[in-house]
Design an enzyme around this catalytic site. Sequence first.
Site, mmCIF file in Angstrom:
data_model
loop_
_atom_site.group_PDB
_atom_site.id
_atom_site.type_symbol
_atom_site.label_atom_id
_atom_site.label_comp_id
_atom_site.label_asym_id
_atom_site.label_seq_id
_atom_site.Cartn_x
_atom_site.Cartn_y
_atom_site.Cartn_z
ATOM 1 N N THR A 188 2.404 34.542 -45.386
ATOM 2 C CA THR A 188 3.497 33.445 -46.372
ATOM 3 C C THR A 188 3.261 34.056 -47.294
ATOM 4 O OG1 THR A 188 1.068 33.102 -47.651
ATOM 5 C CG2 THR A 188 0.401 32.001 -46.165
ATOM 6 N N GLU A 333 1.420 28.151 -42.032
ATOM 7 C CA GLU A 333 -0.167 27.806 -41.530
ATOM 8 C C GLU A 333 0.005 26.577 -40.488
ATOM 9 O OE1 GLU A 333 1.127 28.066 -44.897
ATOM 10 O OE2 GLU A 333 -0.932 28.725 -46.022
ATOM 11 N N LYS A 440 1.219 15.497 -64.219
ATOM 12 C CA LYS A 440 0.309 14.988 -64.537
ATOM 13 C C LYS A 440 -0.247 14.160 -66.038
ATOM 14 C CE LYS A 440 -3.246 16.736 -61.106
ATOM 15 N NZ LYS A 440 -3.046 18.102 -61.066
ATOM 16 N N TRP A 445 -0.042 10.762 -61.319
ATOM 17 C CA TRP A 445 1.322 11.669 -61.127
ATOM 18 C C TRP A 445 2.218 11.082 -61.321
ATOM 19 C CZ3 TRP A 445 -2.397 14.008 -56.581
ATOM 20 C CH2 TRP A 445 -3.593 14.382 -56.183
HETATM 21 P P1 ADP Z 1 5.147 29.777 -48.099
HETATM 22 O O1 ADP Z 1 5.918 31.358 -47.166
HETATM 23 O O2 ADP Z 1 6.423 30.231 -49.315
HETATM 24 O O3 ADP Z 1 4.179 28.921 -47.861
HETATM 25 P P2 ADP Z 1 6.073 28.267 -46.446
HETATM 26 O O4 ADP Z 1 7.652 28.300 -45.385
HETATM 27 O O5 ADP Z 1 4.870 28.378 -45.185
HETATM 28 O O6 ADP Z 1 6.597 29.299 -47.207
HETATM 29 O O7 ADP Z 1 6.254 26.491 -47.356
HETATM 30 C C1 ADP Z 1 5.271 25.781 -46.686
HETATM 31 C C2 ADP Z 1 5.955 24.633 -48.212
HETATM 32 O O8 ADP Z 1 7.020 24.263 -48.269
HETATM 33 C C3 ADP Z 1 5.025 23.067 -47.896
HETATM 34 O O9 ADP Z 1 3.276 23.300 -47.974
HETATM 35 C C4 ADP Z 1 5.563 22.318 -48.858
HETATM 36 O O10 ADP Z 1 5.404 22.607 -50.035
HETATM 37 C C5 ADP Z 1 7.014 22.924 -48.885
HETATM 38 N N1 ADP Z 1 8.152 22.273 -47.912
HETATM 39 C C6 ADP Z 1 8.530 23.133 -46.722
HETATM 40 N N2 ADP Z 1 9.139 22.024 -46.304
HETATM 41 C C7 ADP Z 1 9.277 20.900 -46.731
HETATM 42 C C8 ADP Z 1 9.978 19.708 -46.990
HETATM 43 N N3 ADP Z 1 10.557 19.103 -45.697
HETATM 44 N N4 ADP Z 1 10.275 18.562 -48.273
HETATM 45 C C9 ADP Z 1 9.284 19.422 -49.181
HETATM 46 N N5 ADP Z 1 9.119 20.799 -48.946
HETATM 47 C C10 ADP Z 1 8.499 21.577 -47.856
#
Ligand code: ADP
Length: 558
Positions: A188, A333, A440, A445
């Site tokens: 990640t 994940e 918040k 929210w």
């Molecule tokens: P990182 O390694 O930064 O976690 P990821 O690609 O795994 O990168 O990131 C996942 C996160 O990206 C998700 O948990 C979410 O918060 C955000 N995300 C991914 N796709 C979308 C989407 N279409 N809309 C909003 N948030 C998104």
Amino acid sequence: MTTPLLGQMMDVPLIVSSLLAHAARHAGSTEIVSRRIEGDLHRYTYRDCEQRAKQLAQALIALGVAPGERVATLAWNGYRHLEAYYGITGFGAVCHTINPSLFPDQIAYIVNHADDAYVLFDTTFAPLVDALAPQCPKVRGWIALADEAHLPAMQTPVLSYETLMAAQDGNFAWPYLDERQASYLCYTSGTTGNPKGALYSHRSTVLHAFGASLPDAMSLSARDAVLPVVPMFHVNAWGIPHAAPLTGAKLVLPGKDLDGKSLYELMEGERVTYSAGVPTVWLGLLNYMREAGVQFSSLNRTVIGGSACPPAMLRTFEDDYGVQVIHAWGMTEMSPLGTLSKLTWEQSRRPLAEQRKSLEKQGRAIYGVDMKIVGEEGRELPWDGVAFGDLHVRGPWVIDRYFRKDDSPLADGWFPTGDVATIDRDGFLHITDRSKDVIKSGGEWISSIDIENVAIAHPAVAEAACIACAHPKWTERPLLVVVRRAGASVTREELLAFYEGKVAKWWIPDDVAFVDELPHTATGKLQKLKLRDIFRDHVLPSALEDEKNCSLARGNPV
Ligand code: ADP
């Protein structure tokens, strides 16, 4: 107790090499076109790709790499990287894709944590490799993805990929591995703390490729030429390097030049029908196309995900360029696909405005992913499109635990995503925030993504981020940080007035700050942690006013 009656079908394991083997045999002459670091366009077929992937497997075995060991890549989207995907996993080693835009210290941490045996790198990353090598003493060798003539001058002793390949004949049969063996290791981005490793299995990778290809997911087919802009160094380019051979789609790999002009020219030149990337990349492409006054002649669909696709971008793609946007949500994940915005039969019979509203959301879960939203104490919340909750998921391509970490991240067998969302009656997910980014205000929210989407729809706004700012009465109130479009002008008051009627009054930001650029993570997401840090001492005009009226004439629903 009676013995269960077992099915009598072949017990063929779901292994990554089978995807490429299938393409080589059944779509053997379909092309893979790559923009090379060397500058030219390279073309060959799935058949050639499998042959070279086998040579690579032989070369790595000759170097002493054992099944289960990690071999890393630091590379752009290109044919050699694709060979590495299959050559490494094909004999049971683990392909660890490294994101080169992370901080060098983070990369060194990742290489050491993964215990990488070898690292394959594109020559653009030679300076990075020179910086990394002294910090990563356990790496047995650094392999430049080039021939001898293109080896860069470096302090680190390196091997030439093409020389290693030339010593092998490709006469190699992919072994039948246990499908539960590890295939890929992806970390990640580590926006908070050290990056964490998600270790996929052959089974999870193949099932994900099946799921990704479905008509209501990425809908890939042998009639497509697909150009993944999303990098192969980030979550396996959303599975496209696996879904393309599974379906027999032509692959177009853009290399390192991801600016609007380069992408547009490659798409047109190769008659690309399908693409995928994060909103930031599309911003560059759309800007270029507007300025150049050009249209797509073949592109008809694109997946947008990684962060929320602003509705304004969706409209531009569909109305101005005739390209269908598939909004997708997922995470490292989850291999990464979770949901995609494809309408059901019933939804597609509703008025157009309603259909658009649904398409702006992140969509329905594909088979293989189950999801729920939970409130306090893990209580499941209704799917009414209103209740916000922490989003939990489970399924065969969702992680069970992080690589080399003992404690389980699961809650009752579900993986908490860290996202906050609503789910409506159609089963459409709407991500409103990362849980740490939610604002918040007075105990309620506010969705920062919804606030940003309104701002981005303003013609003078190029990019916007909404963050929480401290407030004496409401604890937090939204601050909007805006990058103006080049040559455009808009004031704080005009922007705030633009919110009237678009969101609940108490969601309207308390202040607007204009900046030249916003900080992004290595994967193009807004870096809100950094932004909150930059604006830590920002004083909202509403906070300055007397606590008793707090100027929130808009009123908070408390
Ligand atoms: P990182 O390694 O930064 O976690 P990821 O690609 O795994 O990168 O990131 C996942 C996160 O990206 C998700 O948990 C979410 O918060 C955000 N995300 C991914 N796709 C979308 C989407 N279409 N809309 C909003 N948030 C998104």
